[in-house]
Scaffold this motif. Structure first.
Motif, PDB file in Angstrom:
ATOM      1  N   MET A 115      -5.905   6.939  -3.665  1.00 40.05           N
ATOM      2  CA  MET A 115      -6.655   5.809  -4.156  1.00 40.05           C
ATOM      3  C   MET A 115      -7.571   6.246  -5.302  1.00 40.05           C
ATOM      4  O   MET A 115      -7.781   7.446  -5.526  1.00 40.05           O
ATOM      5  CB  MET A 115      -7.509   5.181  -3.035  1.00 40.05           C
ATOM      6  N   CYS A 137     -11.347   4.722  -7.566  1.00 40.23           N
ATOM      7  CA  CYS A 137     -12.460   3.773  -7.520  1.00 40.23           C
ATOM      8  C   CYS A 137     -12.699   3.207  -8.911  1.00 40.23           C
ATOM      9  O   CYS A 137     -12.766   3.954  -9.906  1.00 40.23           O
ATOM     10  CB  CYS A 137     -13.723   4.475  -7.017  1.00 40.23           C
ATOM     11  N   ALA A 180     -14.179   1.396   3.317  1.00 39.96           N
ATOM     12  CA  ALA A 180     -13.198   0.843   2.379  1.00 39.96           C
ATOM     13  C   ALA A 180     -11.981   1.747   2.248  1.00 39.96           C
ATOM     14  O   ALA A 180     -10.839   1.265   2.180  1.00 39.96           O
ATOM     15  CB  ALA A 180     -13.857   0.630   1.015  1.00 39.96           C
ATOM     16  N   ILE A 181     -12.189   3.041   2.230  1.00 38.73           N
ATOM     17  CA  ILE A 181     -11.070   3.978   2.129  1.00 38.73           C
ATOM     18  C   ILE A 181     -10.226   3.947   3.404  1.00 38.73           C
ATOM     19  O   ILE A 181      -8.993   3.938   3.370  1.00 38.73           O
ATOM     20  CB  ILE A 181     -11.586   5.403   1.854  1.00 38.73           C
ATOM     21  N   GLY A 193      -8.549   0.308   3.495  1.00 42.44           N
ATOM     22  CA  GLY A 193      -7.900  -0.234   2.308  1.00 42.44           C
ATOM     23  C   GLY A 193      -6.867   0.684   1.719  1.00 42.44           C
ATOM     24  O   GLY A 193      -6.493   0.551   0.551  1.00 42.44           O
ATOM     25  N   SER A 194      -6.401   1.653   2.504  1.00 43.19           N
ATOM     26  CA  SER A 194      -5.501   2.680   1.981  1.00 43.19           C
ATOM     27  C   SER A 194      -4.127   2.144   1.615  1.00 43.19           C
ATOM     28  O   SER A 194      -3.344   2.839   0.968  1.00 43.19           O
ATOM     29  CB  SER A 194      -5.360   3.820   3.002  1.00 43.19           C
ATOM     30  N   SER A 198      -3.745  -0.132  -0.448  1.00 46.51           N
ATOM     31  CA  SER A 198      -3.897  -0.495  -1.857  1.00 46.51           C
ATOM     32  C   SER A 198      -4.419   0.717  -2.616  1.00 46.51           C
ATOM     33  O   SER A 198      -5.133   1.550  -2.044  1.00 46.51           O
ATOM     34  CB  SER A 198      -4.872  -1.666  -2.005  1.00 46.51           C
ATOM     35  N   TYR A 226      -6.713   0.905  -4.875  1.00 44.95           N
ATOM     36  CA  TYR A 226      -8.035   0.782  -5.477  1.00 44.95           C
ATOM     37  C   TYR A 226      -9.125   0.414  -4.456  1.00 44.95           C
ATOM     38  O   TYR A 226      -8.880  -0.296  -3.497  1.00 44.95           O
ATOM     39  CB  TYR A 226      -8.042  -0.290  -6.573  1.00 44.95           C
ATOM     40  N   VAL A 227     -10.304   0.964  -4.756  1.00 38.12           N
ATOM     41  CA  VAL A 227     -11.555   0.480  -4.173  1.00 38.12           C
ATOM     42  C   VAL A 227     -12.440   0.084  -5.346  1.00 38.12           C
ATOM     43  O   VAL A 227     -12.634   0.881  -6.277  1.00 38.12           O
ATOM     44  CB  VAL A 227     -12.254   1.560  -3.325  1.00 38.12           C
ATOM     45  N   ASN A 241     -12.208  -3.693  -0.909  1.00 43.03           N
ATOM     46  CA  ASN A 241     -10.932  -3.034  -0.658  1.00 43.03           C
ATOM     47  C   ASN A 241      -9.856  -4.101  -0.499  1.00 43.03           C
ATOM     48  O   ASN A 241     -10.150  -5.272  -0.242  1.00 43.03           O
ATOM     49  CB  ASN A 241     -11.012  -2.106   0.564  1.00 43.03           C
ATOM     50  N   TYR A 242      -8.604  -3.674  -0.641  1.00 41.61           N
ATOM     51  CA  TYR A 242      -7.488  -4.620  -0.664  1.00 41.61           C
ATOM     52  C   TYR A 242      -6.490  -4.335   0.459  1.00 41.61           C
ATOM     53  O   TYR A 242      -5.282  -4.553   0.305  1.00 41.61           O
ATOM     54  CB  TYR A 242      -6.803  -4.561  -2.035  1.00 41.61           C
ATOM     55  N   ARG A 247      -8.261  -9.664  -0.176  1.00 43.94           N
ATOM     56  CA  ARG A 247      -9.253  -8.594  -0.258  1.00 43.94           C
ATOM     57  C   ARG A 247     -10.328  -8.766   0.811  1.00 43.94           C
ATOM     58  O   ARG A 247     -10.485  -9.846   1.393  1.00 43.94           O
ATOM     59  CB  ARG A 247      -9.906  -8.572  -1.633  1.00 43.94           C
TER      60      ARG A 247
END
Length: 411
Positions: free
Chosen positions: A285, A287, A316-317, A320-321, A323, A325-326, A343-344, A398
């Motif tokens: 990922m 940021c 978030a990490i 949201g892994s 995706s 991006y954070v 996060n996505y 998100r």
């Protein structure tokens, strides 16, 4: 409707006394005229001639008439006004009883005149005051019995009594709130003890289990021994993190003094994003930071804010892994700095969303940094001790965690 005590009857009393005086004067005049005529007749009677002549010659006819007229006037005035005087005495007694707090005195005898109306007004006033005092007494008795939800009906037409009722209601509401807060605090304490006991016992049980295997030499070879030691080590680290998080949470919630300093929020978060590069790369990922060009300076405790944003980044990490991006968005809305960590990954279930900032809360999956169940609760506490707030929203696209902090320090 407001109760009104009409005092027009006072004018009636004056007229009654004036009428009594006029009637007494008229009758006195009639009596004096009759006496004058009678005296002319009686003076011709031989037996009375000497006596009457002696009285008239000694005192004079005018003084005799004055004394006789005065006595007649007073007699008739008393006769005509005694009913009014008696009614006024009854009204005075009733008002004295009310002044002494005796609102249950017997009803006054009814009359159809204005005094009777005044007596009826006093009776109604006494009855209404007694009824409202009974309501207030019932409210106080309810409070004394522990029914703090009881409220007295407030009727503004009762003036100061209504103010007393409002004060009692306010006291009851405050007591009710205090008791509910005390019960909530007790429940919170019990929940905290239960949560801490559970989260401490789970890794501790694993550690003891693997150490027991090692202590009793129930492993096959050194490879299995090192495997067991590694598991016990990781569980010990998790246990230490839980203890550290618990200490941090109770320290913040306990009113710890803050080390206030001026911070460039944009610079702080840019540096934090750089420190998380290894963790982001490990999760494949990166940021993205969006911030205004001008520095956004706030007053805060830097160490605490870093801890809050670290927890949000870790969360978030972890979640949201899926995706790459954070995102960290920094914005200023008047005198409020707004920071969003986005996060996505998979959305937070709607049933879990209202509770994710509660300590030790876990839905179908943990939403706290490190899995201790305290990460987001610590974020909330840090935001609140800075005079800010934290919130979260999540959908299929998100998940956003938002912290709002005042730009100017709140003294």
């Amino acid at each position: 409707m407001p109760f009104k005590l009409d005092f027009k009857w006072l004018h009636t009393v004056r007229w009654k006394f004036l009428a009594a005086a006029l009637a007494s004067a008229a009758l006195t005049a009639v009596i004096l005229w009759a006496f004058y005529l009678l005296a002319h007749i009686l003076i011709t009677v031989p037996l009375l001639t000497g006596t009457m002549a002696s009285v008239i010659n000694r005192f004079g006819s005018v003084p005799v008439l004055v004394v006789l007229g005065g006595a007649s006037f007073l007699f008739f005035y008393f006769l005509f006004s005694r009913g009014t005087i008696r009614r006024l005495e009854q009204l005075d007694d009733a008002l004295r009883d009310m002044a002494n707090g005796n609102l249950g005195a017997g009803a006054l005898p009814p009359l159809r005149d204005e005094l009777g109306q005044a007596a009826g007004s006093i009776d109604r006033l006494s009855r209404r005051l007694r009824e409202y005092l009974e309501r207030i007494t019932a409210g106080l008795q309810a409070l004394a019995s522990g029914r703090f939800e009881y409220r007295i009906e407030v009727d503004r037409s009762y003036g100061d009594l209504a103010v007393i009722a409002e004060s009692i209601n306010a006291m009851a509401e405050q007591l009710d709130r205090s008791i509910r807060d005390e019960r909530h605090a007790e429940k919170t304490k019990n929940d905290l003890i239960t949560g801490v006991s559970h989260d401490l016992r789970t890794p501790l049980t694993s550690i003891l289990g693997f150490l027991e295997v090692i202590e009793q030499d129930r492993y096959k070879d050194e490879v299995e021994l090192r495997h067991y030691v590694n598991i016990a080590y990781e569980k010990s680290r998790a246990l230490k993190k839980l203890i550290d998080d618990l200490f941090e949470y109770t320290r913040i919630g306990g009113g710890m003094p803050l080390a206030w300093t001026s911070l460039d929020l944009t610079g702080l978060l840019r540096q934090l994003a750089e420190e998380f590069v290894p963790s982001l790369e490990k999760a494949s990922m990166s940021c993205r930071l969006s911030a205004p060009e001008a520095p956004l300076v706030i007053e805060a405790d830097g160490n605490l804010l870093v801890r809050a944003f670290e927890n949000l980044m870790t969360n978030a990490i972890a979640h949201g892994s899926t995706s790459p991006y954070v995102d960290i968005d920094i914005d200023r809305q008047e005198e409020i700095a707004v920071i969003r960590v986005v996060n996505y990954g998979d959305p937070i279930p709607a049933g879990d969303l209202p509770f994710i900032f509660d300590r030790f809360y876990r839905g179908d999956r943990s939403r706290t940094s490190g899995g201790t169940g305290l990460g987001l609760a610590i974020v909330k506490s840090i935001a609140e001790v800075h005079g800010g707030r934290v919130s979260a929203r999540s959908d299929r696209s998100r998940t956003v965690f938002e912290i709002a902090l005042p730009v100017a320090r709140r003294s």
